[in-house]
Motif scaffolding. Sequence first.
Motif, short mmCIF file in Angstrom:
data_model
loop_
_atom_site.label_atom_id
_atom_site.label_comp_id
_atom_site.label_asym_id
_atom_site.label_seq_id
_atom_site.Cartn_x
_atom_site.Cartn_y
_atom_site.Cartn_z
N ILE A 25 -7.37 -14.73 29.98
CA ILE A 25 -8.13 -15.72 30.53
C ILE A 25 -8.09 -16.88 29.67
CG2 ILE A 25 -10.55 -15.96 31.35
CD1 ILE A 25 -8.73 -13.90 32.90
N PRO A 26 -8.19 -18.13 30.29
CA PRO A 26 -8.26 -19.33 29.33
C PRO A 26 -9.66 -19.37 28.87
CG PRO A 26 -7.67 -20.05 31.66
CD PRO A 26 -7.76 -18.52 31.53
N PRO A 27 -10.03 -20.06 27.76
CA PRO A 27 -11.43 -20.41 27.35
C PRO A 27 -12.18 -21.06 28.56
CG PRO A 27 -9.84 -21.73 25.90
CD PRO A 27 -8.94 -20.82 26.86
N PRO A 28 -13.43 -21.10 28.73
CA PRO A 28 -14.17 -21.85 29.60
C PRO A 28 -14.03 -23.60 29.34
CG PRO A 28 -15.55 -20.68 28.24
CD PRO A 28 -14.25 -20.28 27.96
N THR A 29 -14.09 -24.13 30.34
CA THR A 29 -14.02 -25.51 30.29
C THR A 29 -15.50 -26.05 30.35
OG1 THR A 29 -13.81 -26.11 32.59
CG2 THR A 29 -11.85 -26.28 31.48
N ALA A 30 -15.89 -27.24 29.98
CA ALA A 30 -17.36 -27.77 30.15
C ALA A 30 -17.98 -27.48 31.36
CB ALA A 30 -17.43 -29.10 29.67
N SER A 31 -17.28 -27.55 32.68
CA SER A 31 -17.87 -27.21 34.03
C SER A 31 -17.27 -26.08 34.63
CB SER A 31 -17.00 -28.53 34.68
OG SER A 31 -15.76 -28.49 34.80
N GLY A 32 -16.56 -25.33 33.81
CA GLY A 32 -16.02 -24.25 34.51
C GLY A 32 -16.77 -22.95 34.12
N PRO A 33 -16.86 -21.87 34.93
CA PRO A 33 -17.69 -20.95 34.49
C PRO A 33 -16.91 -19.82 33.45
CG PRO A 33 -16.33 -20.35 36.57
CD PRO A 33 -16.20 -21.60 36.23
N ILE A 34 -17.81 -19.06 32.95
CA ILE A 34 -17.11 -18.05 31.75
C ILE A 34 -16.64 -17.04 32.40
CG2 ILE A 34 -17.69 -16.56 29.87
CD1 ILE A 34 -19.94 -18.59 28.87
N VAL A 35 -15.15 -16.60 32.30
CA VAL A 35 -14.63 -15.60 32.92
C VAL A 35 -14.17 -14.53 32.01
CG1 VAL A 35 -12.71 -15.04 34.55
CG2 VAL A 35 -13.78 -16.87 34.89
N HIS A 36 -14.54 -13.29 32.13
CA HIS A 36 -14.09 -12.32 31.26
C HIS A 36 -12.90 -11.29 31.65
CE1 HIS A 36 -17.31 -12.82 29.07
NE2 HIS A 36 -18.21 -12.98 29.72
N ARG A 37 -12.31 -10.78 31.04
CA ARG A 37 -11.04 -9.66 31.62
C ARG A 37 -11.82 -8.60 32.70
NH1 ARG A 37 -5.94 -7.74 28.99
NH2 ARG A 37 -5.77 -5.65 29.69
N PRO A 38 -11.10 -8.22 33.53
CA PRO A 38 -11.86 -7.44 34.41
C PRO A 38 -11.75 -6.00 33.91
CG PRO A 38 -9.76 -8.02 35.53
CD PRO A 38 -10.00 -9.01 34.03
N THR A 39 -13.05 -5.25 34.41
CA THR A 39 -12.72 -3.73 34.14
C THR A 39 -11.57 -3.27 34.84
OG1 THR A 39 -14.14 -3.15 35.79
CG2 THR A 39 -15.29 -3.85 33.66
N TYR A 40 -11.33 -1.90 34.59
CA TYR A 40 -10.38 -1.27 35.82
C TYR A 40 -10.71 -1.14 37.05
CZ TYR A 40 -7.09 2.14 37.33
OH TYR A 40 -6.15 2.83 38.12
N ARG A 41 -12.04 -0.75 37.43
CA ARG A 41 -12.68 -0.81 38.72
C ARG A 41 -12.39 -2.09 39.43
NH1 ARG A 41 -15.04 3.75 40.24
NH2 ARG A 41 -15.67 5.31 38.65
N GLN A 42 -12.69 -3.27 38.59
CA GLN A 42 -12.80 -4.58 39.10
C GLN A 42 -11.32 -5.05 39.35
OE1 GLN A 42 -14.67 -6.63 36.02
NE2 GLN A 42 -16.48 -6.71 37.09
N MET A 43 -10.49 -4.56 38.58
CA MET A 43 -9.01 -4.72 38.89
C MET A 43 -8.48 -4.11 39.99
SD MET A 43 -5.74 -3.81 36.70
CE MET A 43 -5.70 -2.13 36.84
#
Length: 186
Positions: A25-43
């Motif tokens: 996951i790329p680092p967040p930009t000033a205008s973008g949301p913070i995104v985290h690696r999904p859990t197994y269930r989310q995947m």
Amino acid sequence: MRDQRVWRDVNRRNRDWLRPWEATIPPPTASGPIVHRPTYRQMVRHLRAEANAGRMLPFVIEYQGRLVGQLTVAGITWGSMCSGHIGYWVDESVAGRGVMPTAVALAVDHCFRSVGLHRIEVCIRPENAPSRRVVEKLGFREEGMRPRYLHIDGAWRDHLVFALTVEEVPEGLLRRWHRARPRNTA
């Protein structure tokens, strides 16, 4: 969901081996949301939703009765394109035994014969020699470079594009792979 423990064990055991090739996951930009690696269930939920929408075909790879990897046909596009792209990973303990070329050949044949796709792409980092060998063994044609194509291991990385169309394997990719494969391999 029942594969969670085994999938995690295989993935964790292979973490160092897979890290240079797996999307991050790329680092967040000033205008973008913070995104985290999904859990197994989310995947799994995401894979199911995309599969139900006709945009993805997720598979686990088994060898000698145990889970050893994952293959996903993603980015499925219909209409005048009828294409998708394949991504995969395999347990280092079975690498070099023909497991991944066989899995890719089976997936391509399914996409061409049952699903109705016309073209399959595989995008690979130039430095990933084992993955490049998979597509070379199967006869995918190299089409060029996609600069800074995917965020992998903390940076935007170049990828080589390999492709195959249904007309190039009228006999099926698995059959071609079996004919070309040396007889003394597992």
